[in-house]
Design a protein around this motif. Structure first.
Motif, PDB file in Angstrom:
ATOM      1  N   ARG A 153       3.536   1.837   8.500  1.00  7.12           N
ATOM      2  CA  ARG A 153       4.566   2.852   8.746  1.00  7.12           C
ATOM      3  C   ARG A 153       5.481   3.021   7.539  1.00  7.12           C
ATOM      4  O   ARG A 153       5.540   2.170   6.647  1.00  7.12           O
ATOM      5  N   ILE A 154       6.189   4.145   7.554  1.00  7.21           N
ATOM      6  CA  ILE A 154       7.206   4.436   6.550  1.00  7.21           C
ATOM      7  C   ILE A 154       8.521   4.674   7.281  1.00  7.21           C
ATOM      8  O   ILE A 154       8.569   5.429   8.258  1.00  7.21           O
ATOM      9  N   VAL A 155       9.571   4.000   6.833  1.00  5.66           N
ATOM     10  CA  VAL A 155      10.878   4.045   7.493  1.00  5.66           C
ATOM     11  C   VAL A 155      11.891   4.674   6.531  1.00  5.66           C
ATOM     12  O   VAL A 155      11.766   4.542   5.313  1.00  5.66           O
ATOM     13  N   ALA A 319      12.589  -1.359   0.422  1.00  9.01           N
ATOM     14  CA  ALA A 319      11.912  -2.598   0.813  1.00  9.01           C
ATOM     15  C   ALA A 319      10.435  -2.290   1.028  1.00  9.01           C
ATOM     16  O   ALA A 319      10.091  -1.294   1.663  1.00  9.01           O
ATOM     17  N   MET A 320       9.584  -3.162   0.472  1.00  8.68           N
ATOM     18  CA  MET A 320       8.140  -2.961   0.590  1.00  8.68           C
ATOM     19  C   MET A 320       7.475  -4.198   1.186  1.00  8.68           C
ATOM     20  O   MET A 320       7.662  -5.312   0.690  1.00  8.68           O
ATOM     21  N   PHE A 321       6.702  -3.984   2.237  1.00  8.08           N
ATOM     22  CA  PHE A 321       5.876  -5.034   2.852  1.00  8.08           C
ATOM     23  C   PHE A 321       4.429  -4.644   2.561  1.00  8.08           C
ATOM     24  O   PHE A 321       3.831  -3.843   3.282  1.00  8.08           O
ATOM     25  N   THR A 322       3.871  -5.176   1.475  1.00  5.36           N
ATOM     26  CA  THR A 322       2.557  -4.708   1.003  1.00  5.36           C
ATOM     27  C   THR A 322       1.625  -5.826   0.561  1.00  5.36           C
ATOM     28  O   THR A 322       0.519  -5.547   0.096  1.00  5.36           O
ATOM     29  N   HIS A 323       2.053  -7.091   0.702  1.00  2.00           N
ATOM     30  CA  HIS A 323       1.312  -8.180   0.068  1.00  2.00           C
ATOM     31  C   HIS A 323      -0.070  -8.435   0.657  1.00  2.00           C
ATOM     32  O   HIS A 323      -0.868  -9.177   0.072  1.00  2.00           O
ATOM     33  N   GLN A 324      -0.399  -7.839   1.815  1.00  2.00           N
ATOM     34  CA  GLN A 324      -1.731  -8.031   2.374  1.00  2.00           C
ATOM     35  C   GLN A 324      -2.808  -7.296   1.574  1.00  2.00           C
ATOM     36  O   GLN A 324      -3.994  -7.613   1.691  1.00  2.00           O
ATOM     37  N   LEU A 325      -2.397  -6.307   0.763  1.00  2.00           N
ATOM     38  CA  LEU A 325      -3.340  -5.569  -0.074  1.00  2.00           C
ATOM     39  C   LEU A 325      -3.322  -6.132  -1.494  1.00  2.00           C
ATOM     40  O   LEU A 325      -2.268  -6.171  -2.125  1.00  2.00           O
ATOM     41  N   VAL A 326      -4.484  -6.528  -1.982  1.00  4.06           N
ATOM     42  CA  VAL A 326      -4.607  -7.059  -3.346  1.00  4.06           C
ATOM     43  C   VAL A 326      -3.441  -8.011  -3.640  1.00  4.06           C
ATOM     44  O   VAL A 326      -2.662  -7.784  -4.578  1.00  4.06           O
ATOM     45  N   VAL A 347       0.635  -2.196   5.852  1.00  2.25           N
ATOM     46  CA  VAL A 347       1.709  -2.009   4.866  1.00  2.25           C
ATOM     47  C   VAL A 347       2.855  -1.248   5.514  1.00  2.25           C
ATOM     48  O   VAL A 347       2.656  -0.496   6.463  1.00  2.25           O
ATOM     49  N   SER A 348       4.041  -1.445   4.981  1.00  2.21           N
ATOM     50  CA  SER A 348       5.208  -0.673   5.409  1.00  2.21           C
ATOM     51  C   SER A 348       6.182  -0.549   4.243  1.00  2.21           C
ATOM     52  O   SER A 348       6.268  -1.441   3.397  1.00  2.21           O
TER      53      SER A 348
END
Length: 389
Positions: A153-155, A319-326, A347-348
């Motif tokens: 999602r994008i907030v 704020a970025m929650f993206t660490h599951q990708l690469v 990701v969010s």
């Protein structure tokens, strides 16, 4: 053609099965048709998996042949082979067209080999290459199958809309964000596209470190991004003999940024930490990812350039929650050729409210306040994902 035929068959049987499932009549012929459709769907799925594996094996054979010929280092070969295996499985799960999968992965391997043979020279300000080949759209398409969109999602869309409006007025914006993965620019573009804000995504200029512009695996994706190329504080002294050259390059980059700010209507994405977040080191293993500390001096530098531009400047934390990708390696290193994962993940991203960044040039309180707001929202994004597995 064969791959397209298998893919279309798969889509046809899926559609037919959906129609039959929606049929409420208790008709024995309907039941028989559903059984036959399920059987054919199973066969079509098997055929599609075979097409994927054939494509993967062809590319892997080519990779090994280039390695034996000395065109690809052994360290890169092993990493790329593992990445190919994961990327293939991720595309299968995402139900990507085999043709699209082949186009994406062949383009990737071709450009990595080109980057090793003839490294691309990035200027202090690099503008995204959109023709004759569109590296921007290709990079997004390459990463798209890795994102589990229905759990992402994008907030803060209203703040993204404010940024777009400010740019239209000729004013400048700096986004102050944590940074978790090499794929952050693509993630940001894909999520903004999902809310019809692709124009904003295409305008963002990313402050990029040396790995983004020197690692042959990263270069193809970097070509599709607007970049201000800089050497971060973490790596500028490694090796010591290159420090003077790197400092001179940083000076040229800051001059380029000053010129862009003077023009107005520019948006920059900056990671004040100077690098990617890492997981917390625990005695019994590895813990959760933590937002890396923001560097007050780095923020002061950007504030100074902004104040000299004579154009209105706005600061928006992100704020970025993206660490599951690469995801990044657990340790920090200046070396190139790190391991990459191509597993799917969620990701969010959150656009936070604007913050006043020009109150004082050396304002450690401003840095601490921005970091605290990013950390708070990052934890909110993490909590949301923890409760929506």
């Amino acid at each position: 053609k064969i791959a397209l035929m298998h893919f279309l068959r798969l889509r046809l049987f899926c559609t037919a099965l959906m129609v039959l499932n929606c049929t409420s009549l208790h008709n024995p012929f309907i039941a028989i048709a559903k059984q036959r459709c399920l059987k054919r769907l199973e066969c079509a799925t098997t055929d599609t998996e075979t097409v994927y594996d054939n494509i993967k094996n062809q590319i892997k054979s080519s990779l090994m042949a280039n390695a034996e010929a000395g065109k690809v280092p052994a360290s890169i070969t092993g990493m790329m082979a593992g990445f190919l295996d994961e990327y293939t499985e991720s595309n299968k799960v995402a139900a990507e067209s085999p043709l699209k999968f082949k186009d994406n992965i062949v383009t990737f391997f071709k450009n990595v080999q080109e980057a090793m043979a003839n490294p691309y020279q990035f200027q202090p300000f690099h503008q995204a290459i959109r023709e004759p080949f569109d590296f921007y759209n290709w990079g997004n398409d390459f990463l798209r199958p890795l994102i589990i969109m229905n759990q992402s999602r994008i907030v803060g869309i209203e703040n993204a809309a404010k940024i777009s409006k400010l740019l239209q007025m000729g004013e400048n914006v700096i986004i102050l964000s944590n940074h978790q993965t090499e794929a952050d620019p693509q993630v940001l573009s894909i999520l903004l596209e999902s809310v019809d804000m692709s124009s904003l995504a295409e305008q963002i200029i990313f402050i990029a470190g040396h790995k983004v512009t020197n690692d042959p695996v990263a270069i193809p994706f970097s070509k599709g991004r607007n970049l201000l190329c800089i050497h971060s504080k973490k790596h500028i002294k490694n090796p010591p003999e290159d420090m003077a050259r790197k400092s001179a390059q940083n000076l040229e980059t800051m001059k380029a940024m000053g010129s862009l700010l003077s023009e107005g209507g520019r948006v920059f994405w900056v990671a004040p930490s100077g690098g990617r977040d890492r997981p917390q080191a625990l005695e019994n293993g590895i813990g959760d990812f933590q937002v890396a500390p923001f560097d007050a001096k780095a923020l002061d530098m950007f504030k100074l350039v902004a104040m000299q531009s004579q154009k209105p400047m706005h600061f928006f934390p992100m704020a970025m929650f993206t660490h599951q990708l690469v995801p990044p390696p657990t340790g920090v290193s200046s070396d190139l050729g790190e391991e990459r994962s191509a597993k799917r993940g969620v990701v969010s991203v959150c656009f936070l409210d604007e913050t006043d960044g020009l109150g004082g040039l050396k304002d450690k309180e401003f840095t601490a306040a921005v970091q605290a707001s990013v950390e708070k929202e990052y934890q909110a994004l993490k909590s949301w994902h923890d409760s929506h597995p």
